[in-house]
Design a protein around this motif. Sequence first.
Motif, PDB file in Angstrom:
ATOM      1  N   ARG A 168      13.945  29.324   9.695  1.00  0.00           N
ATOM      2  CA  ARG A 168      13.100  29.595   8.535  1.00  0.00           C
ATOM      3  C   ARG A 168      11.661  29.725   9.012  1.00  0.00           C
ATOM      4  NH1 ARG A 168      15.796  25.956   3.627  1.00  0.00           N
ATOM      5  NH2 ARG A 168      16.550  27.777   2.471  1.00  0.00           N
ATOM      6  N   PRO A 169      10.788  30.324   8.188  1.00  0.00           N
ATOM      7  CA  PRO A 169       9.431  30.624   8.661  1.00  0.00           C
ATOM      8  C   PRO A 169       8.584  29.376   8.872  1.00  0.00           C
ATOM      9  CG  PRO A 169       9.631  31.104   6.330  1.00  0.00           C
ATOM     10  CD  PRO A 169      11.012  30.802   6.815  1.00  0.00           C
ATOM     11  N   ALA A 170       7.630  29.506   9.785  1.00  0.00           N
ATOM     12  CA  ALA A 170       6.688  28.429  10.085  1.00  0.00           C
ATOM     13  C   ALA A 170       5.283  29.008  10.143  1.00  0.00           C
ATOM     14  CB  ALA A 170       7.050  27.754  11.409  1.00  0.00           C
ATOM     15  N   HIS A 171       4.302  28.159   9.866  1.00  0.00           N
ATOM     16  CA  HIS A 171       2.901  28.561   9.894  1.00  0.00           C
ATOM     17  C   HIS A 171       2.136  27.618  10.806  1.00  0.00           C
ATOM     18  CE1 HIS A 171      -1.286  28.051   8.013  1.00  0.00           C
ATOM     19  NE2 HIS A 171      -1.322  29.204   8.668  1.00  0.00           N
ATOM     20  N   ILE A 172       1.331  28.184  11.680  1.00  0.00           N
ATOM     21  CA  ILE A 172       0.467  27.389  12.563  1.00  0.00           C
ATOM     22  C   ILE A 172      -0.972  27.798  12.291  1.00  0.00           C
ATOM     23  CG2 ILE A 172      -0.173  26.893  14.950  1.00  0.00           C
ATOM     24  CD1 ILE A 172       2.737  27.366  15.709  1.00  0.00           C
ATOM     25  N   GLU A 173      -1.807  26.806  12.025  1.00  0.00           N
ATOM     26  CA  GLU A 173      -3.218  27.048  11.747  1.00  0.00           C
ATOM     27  C   GLU A 173      -4.062  26.502  12.893  1.00  0.00           C
ATOM     28  OE1 GLU A 173      -6.383  25.036   8.768  1.00  0.00           O
ATOM     29  OE2 GLU A 173      -4.770  26.142   7.755  1.00  0.00           O
ATOM     30  N   ILE A 174      -4.946  27.347  13.414  1.00  0.00           N
ATOM     31  CA  ILE A 174      -5.850  26.965  14.495  1.00  0.00           C
ATOM     32  C   ILE A 174      -7.262  26.891  13.921  1.00  0.00           C
ATOM     33  CG2 ILE A 174      -6.526  27.390  16.873  1.00  0.00           C
ATOM     34  CD1 ILE A 174      -3.496  27.337  16.490  1.00  0.00           C
TER      35      ILE A 174
END
Length: 531
Positions: A168-174
């Motif tokens: 399933r989709p994942a989000h990474i925030e930098i």
Amino acid sequence: MGAGPFRSLAKGGLLTGGEAVVRALCGHGVTQAFGIPGTHNLEVYRHLASYGIRHVTPRHEQGAGYAADGYARVTGRPGVVLTTTGPALLNAAAAVGQAYSDSVPLLVVSPGMPLRHPRLSTGLLHEMRSQTEALRGVAAFSHRVSSVAEIDSAVARAFTLFRTGRPRPAHIEIPLDLLEAAEPLGPVRLSPPVPRPVPAVREAARVLAGAQRPALVLGGGARNAGAACLALAERLGTAVVTTANGKGTVPETHPLSLGVSLHSPAVQKWLATRDVVLAVGTELAESDFWTLPPRLDGTLVRVDIDPDQMHAGTPADVPLVGDARAVLEALLPELPLHARVPDDVTALRATRDAETAARDARWIPYLKAMRSVLAEDAVVTSDSAQCCYYGALPHLPVGPTGRYLHPTGFGTLGYALPAAIGAKVARPGRQVVALSGDGGLQFTVQELATAAQLRLPLPIVVFDNGGYGEIPRRDDGARRHADRRRPPAGRPAGPGPRLRRTRHTRVQPGGTPPRPRRGPRPARPHPDRHP
């Protein structure tokens, strides 16, 4: 950065957060990304080429998300989306929600507000209260890193999910201040290969061997187990019905195949009378049946990589948690070699088709024409349009070498065209066709410019009913609002304004166009002659 990806992956060194992201993606085998560069993510874009990652720039971030989704579905590899902050990330959220619904591995990487950004608004560009909280509502997880060194771990976390759990989709925030901050890093950290244990299958084999009226239901989780599914159906002599995402797992021209038919009342009644139902990689949800799931009086054997599915909806009597292909390949040798007399599904198929003959007749001739020119391994992308869910899903046969990509469950509009672009980028040597209605196409019609820029040979088949045809079917009072051929309420009907033909010429300073020079008018060809 001129040392090349091999040296960077092996030795590390002083890396910015932007390069650390790209290096981690490269280390996990990413070679293609989709996105739009913005003021805040340029440090990521700066390093794509040196790590061998190709990039497609769509016209809208929603298009980037759907293209990455299509890419992931036809390759089996995660699709990667790069957005900038705030509105760009939210533009991609609909695609993230669709990927979550359909279990598609999608990784969205975005910048975020600076690490030490106060919670109260300070008026920064693209600022919003919390990107991670917004994305947690549609993704499996949203991870905001707190250091450059943590980027490797965050990317590895996403790829571990893609490879070992329900993808399933994942989000990474930098955070913005980490993208250009440089920290010493060691070799890239990769997600470990985690063996998938095969559960005990003897109880399932015993139940299936004793079944007098078995049924096999295949969902999207069975896509990579097509050969085992077909062997199992032939061993049991049972009919096979699929969900939209399971379409084509077994050949839909096979005598035992009912295709995408869970929405058929006749098939639902048939399923309710089975003494054993083997469901592989499917939620058995309302979005599969288009109504409340029927009560199953028989024994339910469920195969799913997600343990939560054993208790969701209709609970499993015999739960088999694991990869569908591994489980079914372990199950087959446990079944007796003698096959049941195969089910005769001809009558059931005829009853199913009679239920919707009048409704579906308008699409069938066109779909037959499409099928006659499609290769066996063609990829067809579709939309949440009547021509797709009433037409192509049950009436356009697809086999295991082909693919039919449909936005199920979440049911977004505008999926077909950008998903076809992603599929064609992934598989340039295969036929790819987008199938949509006039309403759905206009959600992402700007992506025609993307396809043209990439010079993609991409047929787009549009069924035009002049509006959102599903709405008047359900509520006649909404007809005026769903029909784009009518004027809005309160506006008089009749012909629109008459527009005179305008000759477009260079505009002089001061805004006055020069008078066009009149020359001899070219002779018009005679209507009976070809020019």
